[in-house]
Design a protein around this motif. Structure first.
Motif, PDB file in Angstrom:
ATOM      1  N   ASP A  33       0.813  -1.211   0.000  1.00 57.67           N
ATOM      2  CA  ASP A  33       0.000   0.000   0.000  1.00 57.67           C
ATOM      3  C   ASP A  33       0.852   1.270   0.000  1.00 57.67           C
ATOM      4  OD1 ASP A  33       1.032  -0.315   2.516  1.00 57.67           O
ATOM      5  OD2 ASP A  33      -0.835   0.137   3.591  1.00 57.67           O
ATOM      6  N   GLU A  34       2.172   1.118  -0.121  1.00 57.05           N
ATOM      7  CA  GLU A  34       3.085   2.253  -0.179  1.00 57.05           C
ATOM      8  C   GLU A  34       3.594   2.404  -1.605  1.00 57.05           C
ATOM      9  OE1 GLU A  34       7.089   3.860   2.207  1.00 57.05           O
ATOM     10  OE2 GLU A  34       6.368   1.812   2.468  1.00 57.05           O
ATOM     11  N   THR A  35       3.891   3.607  -2.010  1.00 59.85           N
ATOM     12  CA  THR A  35       4.422   3.794  -3.360  1.00 59.85           C
ATOM     13  C   THR A  35       5.826   3.217  -3.447  1.00 59.85           C
ATOM     14  OG1 THR A  35       5.421   5.950  -2.888  1.00 59.85           O
ATOM     15  CG2 THR A  35       3.100   5.931  -3.586  1.00 59.85           C
ATOM     16  N   ALA A  36       6.220   2.821  -4.654  1.00 58.32           N
ATOM     17  CA  ALA A  36       7.578   2.312  -4.857  1.00 58.32           C
ATOM     18  C   ALA A  36       8.611   3.383  -4.522  1.00 58.32           C
ATOM     19  CB  ALA A  36       7.751   1.831  -6.295  1.00 58.32           C
ATOM     20  N   VAL A  37       8.252   4.635  -4.775  1.00 55.65           N
ATOM     21  CA  VAL A  37       9.163   5.739  -4.463  1.00 55.65           C
ATOM     22  C   VAL A  37       9.372   5.828  -2.955  1.00 55.65           C
ATOM     23  CG1 VAL A  37       9.443   8.248  -4.505  1.00 55.65           C
ATOM     24  CG2 VAL A  37       8.615   7.047  -6.542  1.00 55.65           C
ATOM     25  N   GLY A  38       8.293   5.667  -2.187  1.00 56.76           N
ATOM     26  CA  GLY A  38       8.402   5.715  -0.731  1.00 56.76           C
ATOM     27  C   GLY A  38       9.249   4.577  -0.188  1.00 56.76           C
ATOM     28  N   VAL A  39       9.037   3.370  -0.699  1.00 57.51           N
ATOM     29  CA  VAL A  39       9.843   2.220  -0.282  1.00 57.51           C
ATOM     30  C   VAL A  39      11.308   2.455  -0.634  1.00 57.51           C
ATOM     31  CG1 VAL A  39      10.266  -0.241  -0.639  1.00 57.51           C
ATOM     32  CG2 VAL A  39       7.915   0.597  -0.500  1.00 57.51           C
ATOM     33  N   ARG A  41      16.959   3.410   0.654  1.00 53.46           N
ATOM     34  CA  ARG A  41      18.201   4.175   0.483  1.00 53.46           C
ATOM     35  C   ARG A  41      18.721   4.683   1.825  1.00 53.46           C
ATOM     36  NH1 ARG A  41      20.431   9.078  -0.099  1.00 53.46           N
ATOM     37  NH2 ARG A  41      22.025   9.359  -1.734  1.00 53.46           N
ATOM     38  N   GLU A  42      17.831   5.130   2.688  1.00 53.33           N
ATOM     39  CA  GLU A  42      18.249   5.588   4.013  1.00 53.33           C
ATOM     40  C   GLU A  42      18.930   4.469   4.788  1.00 53.33           C
ATOM     41  OE1 GLU A  42      14.805   7.088   5.958  1.00 53.33           O
ATOM     42  OE2 GLU A  42      14.649   8.879   4.682  1.00 53.33           O
ATOM     43  N   ARG A  43      18.394   3.261   4.661  1.00 52.90           N
ATOM     44  CA  ARG A  43      18.977   2.125   5.381  1.00 52.90           C
ATOM     45  C   ARG A  43      20.352   1.771   4.822  1.00 52.90           C
ATOM     46  NH1 ARG A  43      20.632   0.262   9.310  1.00 52.90           N
ATOM     47  NH2 ARG A  43      20.324  -1.877  10.000  1.00 52.90           N
ATOM     48  N   VAL A  44      20.488   1.764   3.495  1.00 53.93           N
ATOM     49  CA  VAL A  44      21.795   1.487   2.903  1.00 53.93           C
ATOM     50  C   VAL A  44      22.792   2.573   3.298  1.00 53.93           C
ATOM     51  CG1 VAL A  44      23.075   1.237   0.730  1.00 53.93           C
ATOM     52  CG2 VAL A  44      20.818   0.178   0.980  1.00 53.93           C
ATOM     53  N   HIS A  45      22.329   3.811   3.334  1.00 60.97           N
ATOM     54  CA  HIS A  45      23.188   4.927   3.733  1.00 60.97           C
ATOM     55  C   HIS A  45      23.702   4.732   5.156  1.00 60.97           C
ATOM     56  CE1 HIS A  45      23.987   9.035   5.328  1.00 60.97           C
ATOM     57  NE2 HIS A  45      24.541   9.202   4.130  1.00 60.97           N
ATOM     58  N   GLU A  83      12.892   5.277  -0.929  1.00 63.35           N
ATOM     59  CA  GLU A  83      13.482   6.272  -0.032  1.00 63.35           C
ATOM     60  C   GLU A  83      13.882   5.639   1.293  1.00 63.35           C
ATOM     61  OE1 GLU A  83      10.555   9.321   0.243  1.00 63.35           O
ATOM     62  OE2 GLU A  83      11.110  10.255  -1.678  1.00 63.35           O
ATOM     63  N   ARG A  84      13.020   4.783   1.839  1.00 64.26           N
ATOM     64  CA  ARG A  84      13.350   4.102   3.094  1.00 64.26           C
ATOM     65  C   ARG A  84      14.544   3.167   2.903  1.00 64.26           C
ATOM     66  NH1 ARG A  84      10.254   0.539   5.035  1.00 64.26           N
ATOM     67  NH2 ARG A  84       8.662   0.293   3.407  1.00 64.26           N
TER      68      ARG A  84
END
Length: 239
Positions: A184-190, A195-199, A192-193
């Motif tokens: 139910d989340e956009t692919a863009v939102g997933v 990328r933050e985790r990889v960062h 972003e999350r």
């Protein structure tokens, strides 16, 4: 079809690591699922990153099928190897075909490896992520497993000569907890999350990385924001 070639290639890679005297600092491999489909997502700083990403899946006894540019499959040496190991060619003009192959593999319970930056980061910092990995995970209903590599750029990266002499520097591999790809989340939102985790994983690997006795100030393999001489993200984009 049995994987007749992949295990010997892994054995050869491990022998090569030993010959190079590489040291490994690996954490979080327990986050790679022992069964079922998953998408491994890593930063991309070296031509050899697929080898080290795959290494992180070995404790779980998983073989990773990587999505790689089609030109690698046309090479007279790497092409037959890539096809025999069931990696997935990506023709950027017909990306839907590679997407379909990867989706089928995930639904069969395979592990797919993706570098969502698409190309090597010459600044050794994270570039923007493409959303394909998130869309695959959402459609196949499998987890995204974030990873970060550090030190691999010292062996072979864009714009630098290969350095396959014996070394004593470590290769750092960090694997994080799976990132759920909520439908139910956009692919863009997933993305972003993710990328933050990889960062976060990349920064953890950089903080723990041993600094040479002479220091890392000005080192070409060190990003500019950490005092190295690698190009800044803006300079890398211009290049």
């Amino acid at each position: 079809m049995a994987d007749l070639l992949y295990p010997p290639v892994i054995g050869a890679a491990r022998a090569w690591f030993k010959a190079l005297d590489l040291r490994f600092d690996i954490h979080g491999t327990e986050h790679v699922p022992a069964r079922g489909g998953a998408v491994l997502v890593s930063n991309h700083i070296s031509y050899l990153d697929f080898i080290f990403t795959g290494l992180a899946a070995r404790p779980a006894k998983r073989l990773v099928r990587f999505m790689a540019k089609e030109s690698v499959f046309r090479h007279k040496i790497s092409g037959p190897l890539m096809r025999a190991m069931k990696h997935i060619p990506v023709d950027r003009s017909r990306g839907e075909q590679a997407y379909g192959h990867a989706l089928d593999a995930l639904r069969r319970g395979e592990v797919i490896g993706v570098f969502p930056e698409a190309t090597i980061s010459c600044s050794f910092t994270l570039k923007d992520f493409k959303s394909g990995a998130a869309r695959l995970a959402q459609e196949a209903r499998v987890p995204l497993v974030p990873m970060a590599l550090w030190g691999t750029q010292r062996l072979w990266t864009k714009g630098r000569k290969r350095d396959f002499g014996r070394h004593h520097f470590p290769i750092s591999i960090r694997v994080g907890e799976p990132v759920p790809a909520e439908s139910d989340e956009t692919a863009v939102g997933v993305t972003e999350r993710l990328r933050e985790r990889v960062h976060d994983l990349l920064e953890a690997a950089q903080r723990a990385y041993p600094v040479p006795a002479a220091g890392a100030a000005g080192a070409w393999w060190q990003p500019a924001h950490l005092g190295g001489s690698a190009p800044t993200p803006a300079q890398a984009r211009a290049l």
